[in-house]
Scaffold this motif. Structure first.
Motif, short mmCIF file in Angstrom:
data_model
loop_
_atom_site.label_atom_id
_atom_site.label_comp_id
_atom_site.label_asym_id
_atom_site.label_seq_id
_atom_site.Cartn_x
_atom_site.Cartn_y
_atom_site.Cartn_z
N THR A 96 0.61 -1.12 0.03
CA THR A 96 -0.04 0.01 -0.04
C THR A 96 0.81 1.04 0.12
O THR A 96 0.61 2.21 -0.94
CB THR A 96 -0.91 -0.11 1.22
OG1 THR A 96 -1.76 -1.23 1.08
CG2 THR A 96 -1.63 1.28 1.27
N MET A 97 1.85 1.33 1.04
CA MET A 97 2.80 2.36 1.03
C MET A 97 3.38 2.62 -0.60
O MET A 97 3.70 3.71 -0.73
CB MET A 97 3.77 2.41 2.03
CG MET A 97 4.42 3.42 2.42
SD MET A 97 5.29 3.14 3.93
CE MET A 97 5.96 4.97 4.11
N ALA A 98 4.15 1.42 -1.14
CA ALA A 98 4.70 1.59 -2.29
C ALA A 98 3.80 2.02 -3.63
O ALA A 98 4.13 2.85 -4.17
CB ALA A 98 5.46 0.26 -2.59
N VAL A 120 20.76 0.22 -1.39
CA VAL A 120 20.90 0.63 -0.03
C VAL A 120 20.65 -0.44 1.00
O VAL A 120 20.97 -0.61 2.02
CB VAL A 120 19.96 1.93 0.04
CG1 VAL A 120 19.90 2.24 1.43
CG2 VAL A 120 20.45 3.04 -0.81
N LEU A 121 19.49 -1.25 0.62
CA LEU A 121 19.29 -2.27 1.54
C LEU A 121 19.83 -3.49 1.64
O LEU A 121 20.19 -4.23 2.64
CB LEU A 121 17.75 -2.53 1.32
CG LEU A 121 16.74 -1.58 1.57
CD1 LEU A 121 15.36 -2.30 1.11
CD2 LEU A 121 16.53 -1.35 3.20
N GLY A 122 20.69 -3.76 0.44
CA GLY A 122 21.44 -4.97 0.30
C GLY A 122 20.58 -6.07 -0.03
O GLY A 122 21.08 -7.27 -0.09
N ALA A 123 19.32 -6.08 -0.26
CA ALA A 123 18.41 -7.12 -0.60
C ALA A 123 17.16 -6.52 -1.21
O ALA A 123 17.22 -5.35 -1.56
CB ALA A 123 18.10 -7.72 0.81
N VAL A 150 13.08 -0.01 5.11
CA VAL A 150 11.98 0.17 3.78
C VAL A 150 11.22 1.28 3.97
O VAL A 150 11.08 2.06 2.92
CB VAL A 150 11.36 -1.16 3.38
CG1 VAL A 150 10.39 -0.82 2.32
CG2 VAL A 150 12.50 -2.40 3.16
N LYS A 151 10.52 1.27 4.88
CA LYS A 151 9.75 2.49 5.08
C LYS A 151 10.40 3.89 5.33
O LYS A 151 9.85 4.79 4.66
CB LYS A 151 8.94 2.43 6.61
CG LYS A 151 7.83 1.44 6.54
CD LYS A 151 7.09 1.24 7.70
CE LYS A 151 5.95 0.50 7.94
NZ LYS A 151 5.20 0.62 9.10
N LYS A 152 11.69 3.85 5.74
CA LYS A 152 12.24 5.03 5.58
C LYS A 152 12.58 5.57 4.21
O LYS A 152 12.56 6.55 3.59
CB LYS A 152 13.78 5.01 6.45
CG LYS A 152 13.27 5.16 7.87
CD LYS A 152 14.89 5.47 8.76
CE LYS A 152 15.65 4.43 8.46
NZ LYS A 152 16.77 4.76 9.44
N SER A 209 9.52 6.95 2.46
CA SER A 209 9.16 8.25 2.92
C SER A 209 10.08 9.08 2.41
O SER A 209 9.70 10.40 1.96
CB SER A 209 9.41 8.29 4.50
OG SER A 209 8.14 7.62 5.24
N ALA A 210 11.40 8.93 2.22
CA ALA A 210 12.40 9.75 1.64
C ALA A 210 12.04 9.97 0.03
O ALA A 210 12.11 10.90 -0.48
CB ALA A 210 13.72 9.18 1.67
N ILE A 211 11.55 8.91 -0.60
CA ILE A 211 11.04 8.98 -1.74
C ILE A 211 9.86 9.86 -1.99
O ILE A 211 9.75 10.72 -3.20
CB ILE A 211 10.72 7.61 -2.52
CG1 ILE A 211 12.06 6.96 -2.77
CG2 ILE A 211 10.11 7.81 -3.87
CD1 ILE A 211 12.04 5.36 -3.13
N ASN A 212 8.98 9.61 -1.23
CA ASN A 212 7.82 10.31 -1.07
C ASN A 212 7.92 11.73 -0.99
O ASN A 212 7.28 12.81 -1.46
CB ASN A 212 6.76 9.68 0.09
CG ASN A 212 5.34 9.04 -0.53
OD1 ASN A 212 5.13 9.21 -1.90
ND2 ASN A 212 4.95 8.30 0.38
N TYR A 213 8.83 12.11 -0.11
CA TYR A 213 8.79 13.57 0.41
C TYR A 213 10.19 14.40 -0.20
O TYR A 213 10.46 15.29 0.45
CB TYR A 213 8.90 13.59 1.91
CG TYR A 213 7.32 12.98 2.39
CD1 TYR A 213 6.34 13.96 2.30
CD2 TYR A 213 7.45 12.04 3.23
CE1 TYR A 213 4.94 13.50 2.63
CE2 TYR A 213 6.25 11.22 3.41
CZ TYR A 213 5.04 12.02 3.41
OH TYR A 213 3.90 11.65 3.55
N GLY A 214 10.75 13.68 -1.03
CA GLY A 214 12.03 14.31 -1.23
C GLY A 214 13.45 14.36 -0.62
O GLY A 214 14.22 14.97 -0.71
N GLY A 215 13.23 13.54 0.60
CA GLY A 215 14.47 13.60 1.59
C GLY A 215 15.44 12.53 1.25
O GLY A 215 15.47 12.07 0.05
N VAL A 216 16.20 12.59 1.92
CA VAL A 216 17.50 11.58 1.70
C VAL A 216 17.24 10.52 2.75
O VAL A 216 16.96 10.81 3.95
CB VAL A 216 18.90 12.13 2.02
CG1 VAL A 216 19.02 13.27 0.74
CG2 VAL A 216 18.98 13.01 3.08
N VAL A 217 17.87 9.60 2.67
CA VAL A 217 17.90 8.08 3.28
C VAL A 217 19.12 8.42 4.29
O VAL A 217 20.20 8.65 4.01
CB VAL A 217 17.95 6.91 2.65
CG1 VAL A 217 18.02 5.68 3.76
CG2 VAL A 217 16.65 6.91 1.73
#
Length: 69
Positions: A16-18, A38-41, A56-58, A61-69
């Motif tokens: 749902t989040m994706a 980034v995850l290695g998997a 994964v949620k982080k 969220s970064a993709i959604n809000y334009g932030g960095v991980v």
């Protein structure tokens, strides 16, 4: 330890989040099942653990809000 029903709930939540992030179930499914540098998997595999799910949620969220991980 994650039970099968807990795992399905995690996967449903993550899908749902994706979908909300990418705007398409097809694109979300590809992202969830593709190896992530980034995850290695794959994100779907990482979601099997609490710490992996949070990572994964982080990223989503970064993709959604334009932030960095």
């Amino acid at each position: 330890m994650t039970t099968k029903s807990d795992l399905q709930l995690r996967i449903d939540e993550l899908e749902t989040m994706a979908i909300e992030t990418f705007g398409s179930k097809t694109i979300a499914d590809v992202w969830l099942h593709r190896e992530n540098f980034v995850l290695g998997a794959t994100p779907i595999y990482m979601a099997e653990s609490d710490s992996g799910l949070m990572e994964v949620k982080k990223i989503l969220s970064a993709i959604n809000y334009g932030g960095v991980v």
